[in-house]
Design an enzyme around this catalytic site. Structure first.
Site, PDB file in Angstrom:
ATOM      1  N   ASP A 198     -26.486 -73.283   0.625  1.00 12.98           N
ATOM      2  CA  ASP A 198     -25.333 -72.543   0.097  1.00 12.98           C
ATOM      3  C   ASP A 198     -25.282 -72.512  -1.428  1.00 12.98           C
ATOM      4  OD1 ASP A 198     -22.794 -71.166   0.358  1.00 12.98           O
ATOM      5  OD2 ASP A 198     -21.793 -73.048  -0.133  1.00 12.98           O
ATOM      6  N   SER A 222     -17.536 -67.518  -0.476  1.00 14.82           N
ATOM      7  CA  SER A 222     -18.355 -67.329   0.718  1.00 14.82           C
ATOM      8  C   SER A 222     -17.448 -66.978   1.899  1.00 14.82           C
ATOM      9  CB  SER A 222     -19.132 -68.602   1.034  1.00 14.82           C
ATOM     10  OG  SER A 222     -19.977 -68.957  -0.042  1.00 14.82           O
ATOM     11  N   GLN A 272     -25.885 -64.882   4.319  1.00 13.06           N
ATOM     12  CA  GLN A 272     -24.498 -65.143   3.928  1.00 13.06           C
ATOM     13  C   GLN A 272     -23.868 -63.874   3.373  1.00 13.06           C
ATOM     14  OE1 GLN A 272     -22.650 -67.476   0.272  1.00 13.06           O
ATOM     15  NE2 GLN A 272     -23.203 -68.950   1.861  1.00 13.06           N
TER      16      GLN A 272
END
Length: 288
Positions: A198, A222, A272
């Site tokens: 991430d 996110s 993502q």
């Protein structure tokens, strides 16, 4: 990082397994997304039959977490089959969910095998400057985001912390690893890989538009995160994270990535979607 991945069990039981975890202290007070998804994997894995390992996860970031407060993880044992197990993990603070994930675990089975090759011709990590070399001009609080984290990250072609250098393209590559040797336990390395996944994947979206992290008024969050573990790799050895963004529109951007070992073995794939709001990015006709 290792401390926050070591969750505590609880005597509290409903129809789910309950665990609690701490957060790393963050300068802005918000829980780092890679931390909570890695903790969710750890919690789910605690309920899995021995010998099964995580191969995929799909999660949604629902609310920003408070890094000063503990996080409660509730694991629902959705299914245990002959080869696969499925778990849902929800992370709570103050009684409301901040992250929700479904993950799948599998026994090691033989089968067909292939992989996309690692890109050639990229500089190695020892040919690139470390992160501290790129922090000139950042506010001290912002610098702590980089100097206090347990990860060594080196960008190709260069970071976008303060400025975006070079061509504005929706792709980049990053060498990464945790800063020191850690345990031999494979489960910890799988969780650490989720933690790392991430960190920089959003930057292919920002780089395409010449937007640095230090841009005044920039808002990035996110929305969801998906990850597939293909092969085992050590998180304390250099890995190449190849990232690209196929699309950005409507205040959202999609990024995908592939994580390779230094020897070219494809370890994992990641996707993502983020919310991204750039000041003055709207067409003149849509601005107030």
């Amino acid at each position: 990082m290792l401390a926050v991945l070591d969750l505590n069990g609880s005597d509290a039981r409903t129809t789910e397994d309950i665990f609690t975890g701490h957060s790393q202290s963050m300068p802005l007070g918000r829980v780092y997304g890679g931390q909570v998804l890695a903790q969710s994997i750890v919690a789910a894995e605690r309920t899995i039959p021995e010998g099964r390992t995580v191969h995929s996860m799909h999660g949604y970031f629902l609310r920003p977490g408070d890094s000063a407060e503990d996080i409660t993880f509730a694991v629902d044992r959705i299914h245990d089959g002959r080869s696969f197990s499925t778990r849902r993990t929800q992370a709570f603070q103050e009684g409301v969910p901040i992250f929700s994930m479904i993950a799948s675990f599998q026994d090691e089975d033989p089968g067909v095998e292939h992989q996309a090759p690692m890109p050639e011709g990229l500089p190695g990590p020892d040919e690139l400057p470390d992160v501290e070399s790129h922090l000139e001009g950042l506010h001290p609080m912002s610098k702590r985001l980089f100097t206090d984290r347990p990860v060594d990250v080196r960008h190709i072609p260069s970071p976008i912390y303060v400025t975006v250098e070079g061509e504005r393209v929706p792709r980049q590559a990053v060498w990464m690893r945790v800063r020191r040797r850690i345990t031999e336990a494979p489960a910890v390395h799988r969780a650490a890989l989720a933690y790392l996944s991430d960190l920089t994947i959003q930057e292919s979206i920002l780089r395409a538009h010449g937007v640095a992290w230090a841009t005044p008024g920039l808002k990035v969050a996110s929305l969801d995160h998906a990850m597939w573990w293909h092969r085992f790799g050590r998180a304390d050895e250099w890995m190449l994270y190849v990232q690209e963004s196929p699309s950005a529109r409507g205040g959202r951007g999609l990024a995908s990535g592939r994580i390779y070992s230094a020897g070219g073995v494809l370890l994992a794939s990641v996707a993502q979607e983020i919310m991204v709001r750039v000041p003055d990015a709207a067409p003149p006709s849509l601005r107030p």
